[in-house]
Design a protein around this motif. Structure first.
Motif, PDB file in Angstrom:
ATOM      1  N   LEU A  71       0.772  -1.159   0.092  1.00 37.40           N
ATOM      2  CA  LEU A  71       0.022  -0.094  -0.014  1.00 37.40           C
ATOM      3  C   LEU A  71       0.853   1.397   0.095  1.00 37.40           C
ATOM      4  O   LEU A  71       1.896   1.358   0.644  1.00 37.40           O
ATOM      5  N   LYS A  72       0.743   2.135  -0.850  1.00 38.42           N
ATOM      6  CA  LYS A  72       1.226   3.456  -0.899  1.00 38.42           C
ATOM      7  C   LYS A  72       0.335   4.602  -0.787  1.00 38.42           C
ATOM      8  O   LYS A  72      -0.245   4.897  -1.981  1.00 38.42           O
ATOM      9  N   ILE A  73      -0.165   4.809   0.119  1.00 41.97           N
ATOM     10  CA  ILE A  73      -1.466   5.743   0.477  1.00 41.97           C
ATOM     11  C   ILE A  73      -0.727   7.181   0.858  1.00 41.97           C
ATOM     12  O   ILE A  73      -0.208   7.435   1.911  1.00 41.97           O
ATOM     13  N   GLU A  74      -0.873   8.288  -0.123  1.00 44.76           N
ATOM     14  CA  GLU A  74      -0.436   9.468   0.182  1.00 44.76           C
ATOM     15  C   GLU A  74      -1.178  10.111   1.200  1.00 44.76           C
ATOM     16  O   GLU A  74      -0.790  11.002   1.872  1.00 44.76           O
ATOM     17  N   GLN A  75      -2.675  10.286   0.742  1.00 43.85           N
ATOM     18  CA  GLN A  75      -3.522  11.028   1.545  1.00 43.85           C
ATOM     19  C   GLN A  75      -4.282  10.016   2.842  1.00 43.85           C
ATOM     20  O   GLN A  75      -4.790   9.179   2.561  1.00 43.85           O
ATOM     21  N   LYS A  76      -3.663  10.315   4.026  1.00 39.69           N
ATOM     22  CA  LYS A  76      -3.954   9.375   5.048  1.00 39.69           C
ATOM     23  C   LYS A  76      -5.387   9.484   5.710  1.00 39.69           C
ATOM     24  O   LYS A  76      -5.915   8.568   6.138  1.00 39.69           O
ATOM     25  N   GLU A 107      -1.931   2.205  -4.891  1.00 38.12           N
ATOM     26  CA  GLU A 107      -1.312   3.574  -4.640  1.00 38.12           C
ATOM     27  C   GLU A 107      -2.425   4.661  -4.887  1.00 38.12           C
ATOM     28  O   GLU A 107      -3.468   4.384  -5.522  1.00 38.12           O
ATOM     29  N   PHE A 108      -2.421   5.255  -3.828  1.00 43.79           N
ATOM     30  CA  PHE A 108      -3.583   6.623  -3.945  1.00 43.79           C
ATOM     31  C   PHE A 108      -2.758   7.746  -3.755  1.00 43.79           C
ATOM     32  O   PHE A 108      -1.985   8.038  -2.509  1.00 43.79           O
ATOM     33  N   LEU A 160      -6.221   6.715  -8.172  1.00 43.01           N
ATOM     34  CA  LEU A 160      -6.191   5.465  -7.649  1.00 43.01           C
ATOM     35  C   LEU A 160      -5.739   4.352  -8.324  1.00 43.01           C
ATOM     36  O   LEU A 160      -6.353   4.198  -9.491  1.00 43.01           O
ATOM     37  N   THR A 161      -4.714   3.739  -7.839  1.00 41.57           N
ATOM     38  CA  THR A 161      -4.081   2.664  -8.940  1.00 41.57           C
ATOM     39  C   THR A 161      -4.202   1.255  -8.108  1.00 41.57           C
ATOM     40  O   THR A 161      -3.632   1.095  -7.289  1.00 41.57           O
ATOM     41  N   ILE A 162      -4.858   0.465  -8.782  1.00 45.32           N
ATOM     42  CA  ILE A 162      -4.850  -1.119  -8.301  1.00 45.32           C
ATOM     43  C   ILE A 162      -4.397  -2.127  -9.327  1.00 45.32           C
ATOM     44  O   ILE A 162      -4.784  -2.156 -10.514  1.00 45.32           O
ATOM     45  N   GLN A 163      -3.252  -2.943  -8.711  1.00 42.06           N
ATOM     46  CA  GLN A 163      -2.527  -3.610  -9.848  1.00 42.06           C
ATOM     47  C   GLN A 163      -2.122  -5.076  -9.133  1.00 42.06           C
ATOM     48  O   GLN A 163      -1.821  -5.182  -8.025  1.00 42.06           O
ATOM     49  N   ASP A 164      -2.074  -6.072  -9.867  1.00 41.28           N
ATOM     50  CA  ASP A 164      -1.902  -7.494  -9.573  1.00 41.28           C
ATOM     51  C   ASP A 164      -0.902  -8.051 -10.652  1.00 41.28           C
ATOM     52  O   ASP A 164      -0.647  -7.507 -11.979  1.00 41.28           O
ATOM     53  N   ASN A 165       0.048  -8.886 -10.327  1.00 38.69           N
ATOM     54  CA  ASN A 165       0.894  -9.633 -11.391  1.00 38.69           C
ATOM     55  C   ASN A 165       0.302 -10.957 -11.575  1.00 38.69           C
ATOM     56  O   ASN A 165       1.153 -11.836 -11.865  1.00 38.69           O
ATOM     57  N   GLY A 166      -0.918 -10.697 -11.967  1.00 43.63           N
ATOM     58  CA  GLY A 166      -1.566 -12.126 -12.289  1.00 43.63           C
ATOM     59  C   GLY A 166      -1.519 -12.407 -13.961  1.00 43.63           C
ATOM     60  O   GLY A 166      -0.500 -12.096 -14.463  1.00 43.63           O
ATOM     61  N   ILE A 167      -2.388 -13.442 -14.053  1.00 43.69           N
ATOM     62  CA  ILE A 167      -2.356 -13.990 -15.656  1.00 43.69           C
ATOM     63  C   ILE A 167      -2.800 -13.067 -16.418  1.00 43.69           C
ATOM     64  O   ILE A 167      -2.919 -13.097 -17.754  1.00 43.69           O
ATOM     65  N   GLY A 168      -3.550 -11.977 -16.089  1.00 46.53           N
ATOM     66  CA  GLY A 168      -4.066 -11.031 -16.959  1.00 46.53           C
ATOM     67  C   GLY A 168      -5.566 -11.571 -17.372  1.00 46.53           C
ATOM     68  O   GLY A 168      -5.989 -12.599 -16.746  1.00 46.53           O
ATOM     69  N   ILE A 169      -5.971 -10.878 -18.159  1.00 48.94           N
ATOM     70  CA  ILE A 169      -7.491 -11.181 -18.835  1.00 48.94           C
ATOM     71  C   ILE A 169      -7.351 -11.480 -20.314  1.00 48.94           C
ATOM     72  O   ILE A 169      -7.112 -10.511 -20.958  1.00 48.94           O
ATOM     73  N   LEU A 170      -7.587 -12.665 -20.818  1.00 48.07           N
ATOM     74  CA  LEU A 170      -7.543 -12.801 -22.188  1.00 48.07           C
ATOM     75  C   LEU A 170      -8.846 -12.602 -22.759  1.00 48.07           C
ATOM     76  O   LEU A 170      -8.840 -11.847 -24.122  1.00 48.07           O
ATOM     77  N   ASN A 171     -10.146 -12.624 -22.270  1.00 48.71           N
ATOM     78  CA  ASN A 171     -11.339 -12.064 -22.882  1.00 48.71           C
ATOM     79  C   ASN A 171     -11.930 -11.138 -22.054  1.00 48.71           C
ATOM     80  O   ASN A 171     -12.692 -11.172 -21.182  1.00 48.71           O
ATOM     81  N   SER A 172     -11.349  -9.796 -22.130  1.00 45.68           N
ATOM     82  CA  SER A 172     -11.619  -8.868 -21.394  1.00 45.68           C
ATOM     83  C   SER A 172     -13.300  -8.242 -21.659  1.00 45.68           C
ATOM     84  O   SER A 172     -13.754  -7.997 -20.500  1.00 45.68           O
ATOM     85  N   GLU A 173     -13.563  -8.492 -22.781  1.00 46.27           N
ATOM     86  CA  GLU A 173     -14.974  -7.825 -23.092  1.00 46.27           C
ATOM     87  C   GLU A 173     -15.876  -9.071 -22.272  1.00 46.27           C
ATOM     88  O   GLU A 173     -16.909  -8.364 -21.633  1.00 46.27           O
ATOM     89  N   LYS A 174     -15.739 -10.381 -22.168  1.00 44.98           N
ATOM     90  CA  LYS A 174     -16.649 -11.204 -21.214  1.00 44.98           C
ATOM     91  C   LYS A 174     -16.407 -11.133 -19.754  1.00 44.98           C
ATOM     92  O   LYS A 174     -17.397 -11.044 -19.263  1.00 44.98           O
ATOM     93  N   TYR A 207      -6.124  -1.421 -12.626  1.00 41.32           N
ATOM     94  CA  TYR A 207      -7.129  -0.264 -12.639  1.00 41.32           C
ATOM     95  C   TYR A 207      -6.455   0.944 -12.150  1.00 41.32           C
ATOM     96  O   TYR A 207      -5.886   1.181 -11.195  1.00 41.32           O
ATOM     97  N   GLN A 208      -7.105   2.051 -12.991  1.00 45.78           N
ATOM     98  CA  GLN A 208      -6.263   3.320 -12.663  1.00 45.78           C
ATOM     99  C   GLN A 208      -7.619   4.191 -12.763  1.00 45.78           C
ATOM    100  O   GLN A 208      -8.195   4.596 -13.766  1.00 45.78           O
ATOM    101  N   LEU A 209      -8.031   4.689 -11.451  1.00 47.76           N
ATOM    102  CA  LEU A 209      -9.205   5.603 -11.509  1.00 47.76           C
ATOM    103  C   LEU A 209      -8.859   7.043 -11.163  1.00 47.76           C
ATOM    104  O   LEU A 209      -8.055   7.133 -10.199  1.00 47.76           O
ATOM    105  N   THR A 210      -9.199   7.974 -11.998  1.00 47.20           N
ATOM    106  CA  THR A 210      -9.049   9.267 -11.708  1.00 47.20           C
ATOM    107  C   THR A 210     -10.177  10.095 -11.404  1.00 47.20           C
ATOM    108  O   THR A 210     -11.210   9.818 -12.107  1.00 47.20           O
ATOM    109  N   TYR A 211     -10.082  10.777 -10.339  1.00 45.55           N
ATOM    110  CA  TYR A 211     -11.509  11.343 -10.085  1.00 45.55           C
ATOM    111  C   TYR A 211     -11.443  12.611  -9.001  1.00 45.55           C
ATOM    112  O   TYR A 211     -10.163  13.092  -8.607  1.00 45.55           O
ATOM    113  N   SER A 212     -12.394  13.692  -8.963  1.00 46.67           N
ATOM    114  CA  SER A 212     -12.413  14.627  -8.283  1.00 46.67           C
ATOM    115  C   SER A 212     -13.694  14.706  -7.416  1.00 46.67           C
ATOM    116  O   SER A 212     -14.814  14.946  -7.833  1.00 46.67           O
TER     117      SER A 212
END
Length: 393
Positions: free
Chosen positions: A287-292, A329-330, A340-354, A385-390
């Motif tokens: 976890l890398k949380i900038e805003q506590k 990371e936040f 907000l960035t959420i990331q894993d080192n997994g196998i990925g997704i072959l059929n992202s649409e489904k 996942y990378q979420l940008t918001y205000s």
């Protein structure tokens, strides 16, 4: 009885609002002005008419005080005070030496008192009327012979000096009362705030308990089912409820009912999910949380998004992965925009649409819309996942 308690009693501070309390203090000042002026004029050997007028002032103010303090007729009394006081000031002005007398001091006391308690919608009209009235008195004194002069300069000096002392004492009483009233109102406000905070803490505690109860009931229901899809659905719903319940747990433990420790909240969510879904494989997380600290509403939205993303990663991403890892990371790119960035080192997704037609993905999309965010998803070499918001509360 202390002076403070006496002033609160005389002004009926426990029963009426601030403006009505001011009317009470103005009436008390009027009674003192009338009675003390009568005594001063006797000492100064002023004409009998002035004694009578001052006694009338004290008597009328006493009657008004009774009707205000005891009969709660403040609106009617306030009109009587203004009309009667200005009328008596005009009469006493000419009976007490005009500009050379002491009435100018009492004009100052009355005007100050009226400006304090008169209703705001009538305030401008009263100020204009008071200025016109004072101007009219000065002009009438200049162009008429209505002013009754003092019999000697020493009598005038005595009257003005004693009146100055009395007016000064009355101003001190008024200011001291205002200070006492401010302290009294602040104490009441603090007590009310403490009471509200206590109730909010109790509310958060009860909400937390209710969510735990709902979570337990869902768990019991899931244990009675044989359908794996139904069991998985109920358990996932249970995780969402637990994520919401953690917010209320933090709010209950925190002194503030508006913000939560965001890092602690995310740690609880991620650790809880890993503990629940991994019996043999240990998943590392960073976890890398900038805003506590975050507001409770904002933290809830972001926490639910993280809950859905982490659940998907734990269930589907790490098949055959030796050293599974999740990173979150936040941070803020500027004062308003957050990433907000959420990331894993997994196998990925072959059929992202489904894959992104499931309920969890729909919830992430819906929550993103709620906070006016923009979501980008990368599915190669793991999922990010990378979420940008205000967000504004």
């Amino acid at each position: 009885m202390s002076i403070k308690k006496l002033s609160l009693l005389l002004t009926n501070a426990n029963e009426v609002n601030f403006r009505y309390q001011l009317i009470n203090i103005v009436l008390i000042i009027g009674i003192l002005v009338g009675s003390t002026s009568a005594v001063i004029n006797i000492v100064a050997d002023v004409d009998i008419e002035v004694h009578v007028l001052n006694l009338i002032v004290g008597l009328v103010y006493s009657i008004c005080y009774y009707h205000a303090r005891c009969k709660n007729r403040y609106k009617q009394v306030s009109i009587v005070i203004v009309v009667f006081s200005i009328t008596m000031i005009d009469i006493l002005w000419f009976q007490s030496g005009g500009l050379k007398g002491a009435m100018l001091l009492y004009v100052l006391v009355s005007a100050s008192s009226f400006i304090i308690f008169i209703e705001e919608k009538y305030l401008r009209s009263f100020i204009i009327f008071a200025l016109l009235n004072a101007s009219g008195l000065i002009l009438l004194e200049k162009f008429t012979t209505w002013v009754v002069p003092y019999s000697s300069e020493s009598i005038r000096f005595l009257d003005v000096s004693l009146s100055f002392i009395i007016v000064l004492i009355l101003f001190i009483i008024l200011i001291r009362w205002l200070v006492n009233q401010y302290e009294f109102e602040r104490k009441k406000s603090n007590e009310k705030t403490e009471r509200i905070e206590f109730l909010l803490h109790e509310l958060n505690h009860r909400v937390k308990n209710n969510l735990q109860l709902i979570s337990s009931l869902i768990g019991l229901q899931a244990n009675r089912l044989d359908d794996e899809a139904a069991i998985d659905g109920l358990n996932t719903s249970k995780d969402r409820i637990i994520a919401m319940g953690k917010i209320h747990t933090l709010l209950y433990r925190n002194d503030s009912n508006e913000t939560v420790n965001f890092q602690k909240y995310i740690e609880d969510i991620v650790a809880g999910l890993i503990f629940k879904y991994t019996s043999e494989t240990e998943i590392e997380y960073e976890l890398k949380i900038e805003q506590k600290e975050l507001s409770s509403n904002e933290a809830l939205y972001i926490g639910l998004i993280i809950n859905e993303a982490i659940t998907n990663s734990i269930k589907y991403a790490f098949v055959g992965i030796k050293n599974p890892k999740i990173s979150i990371e936040f941070n803020s790119s500027d004062q308003k925009t957050k990433i907000l960035t959420i990331q894993d080192n997994g196998i990925g997704i072959l059929n992202s649409e489904k894959s992104f037609k499931g309920l969890g993905s729909k919830i992430i999309t819906l929550l993103t819309e709620q906070i006016n965010g923009k979501l980008e998803i990368q599915t190669e070499n793991g999922v990010m996942y990378q979420l940008t918001y205000s967000y504004e509360n």
